[in-house]
Design a protein around this motif. Sequence first.
Motif, short mmCIF file in Angstrom:
data_model
loop_
_atom_site.label_atom_id
_atom_site.label_comp_id
_atom_site.label_asym_id
_atom_site.label_seq_id
_atom_site.Cartn_x
_atom_site.Cartn_y
_atom_site.Cartn_z
N SER A 260 26.91 24.80 12.06
CA SER A 260 27.97 24.43 11.04
C SER A 260 27.95 25.63 10.27
N SER B 35 29.74 18.47 17.45
CA SER B 35 30.93 18.82 17.22
C SER B 35 30.84 20.24 16.12
N SER B 36 29.80 20.38 15.67
CA SER B 36 29.55 21.81 14.85
C SER B 36 29.91 22.93 15.81
N ALA C 148 23.76 20.09 18.07
CA ALA C 148 24.65 20.69 17.63
C ALA C 148 26.00 20.24 17.57
N GLU D 128 22.28 21.42 14.41
CA GLU D 128 23.83 20.87 13.66
C GLU D 128 24.12 21.97 12.53
N GLU D 129 22.96 21.81 11.60
CA GLU D 129 23.14 22.43 10.30
C GLU D 129 23.31 24.16 10.62
#
Length: 100
Positions: free
Chosen positions: A60, A83-84, A81, A56-57
């Motif tokens: 993003s 909604s990123s 991941a 996710e990070e």
Amino acid sequence: MKYAFLGAGKMTFAIIQGMLRANVCAAGDIIASCPEPELLENLSDATSVNVVTSNEEAASAASAIILCVKPADVETALAQAGSSLDGKLLVSIVAGMKIE
């Protein structure tokens, strides 16, 4: 453009090295994620790209996401991941998987 690699194995390593050699971007424009710290350390040491353990990070932080995981790990990586990924370019090098 910022690039995120979900996965930090041999294919990620090869693609990033090619991108850097071809001056497609700078090392600071790339972030890679992987749950295996030793793979991240090897990748970072060899290429100076940013590394994190969170998909996710990584997603993003980028506008283009390159999916470089084993076929069995695709669903997990994409779910992490979350909604990123929304509104971003997603490129997959996963063998035998359709992007849909």
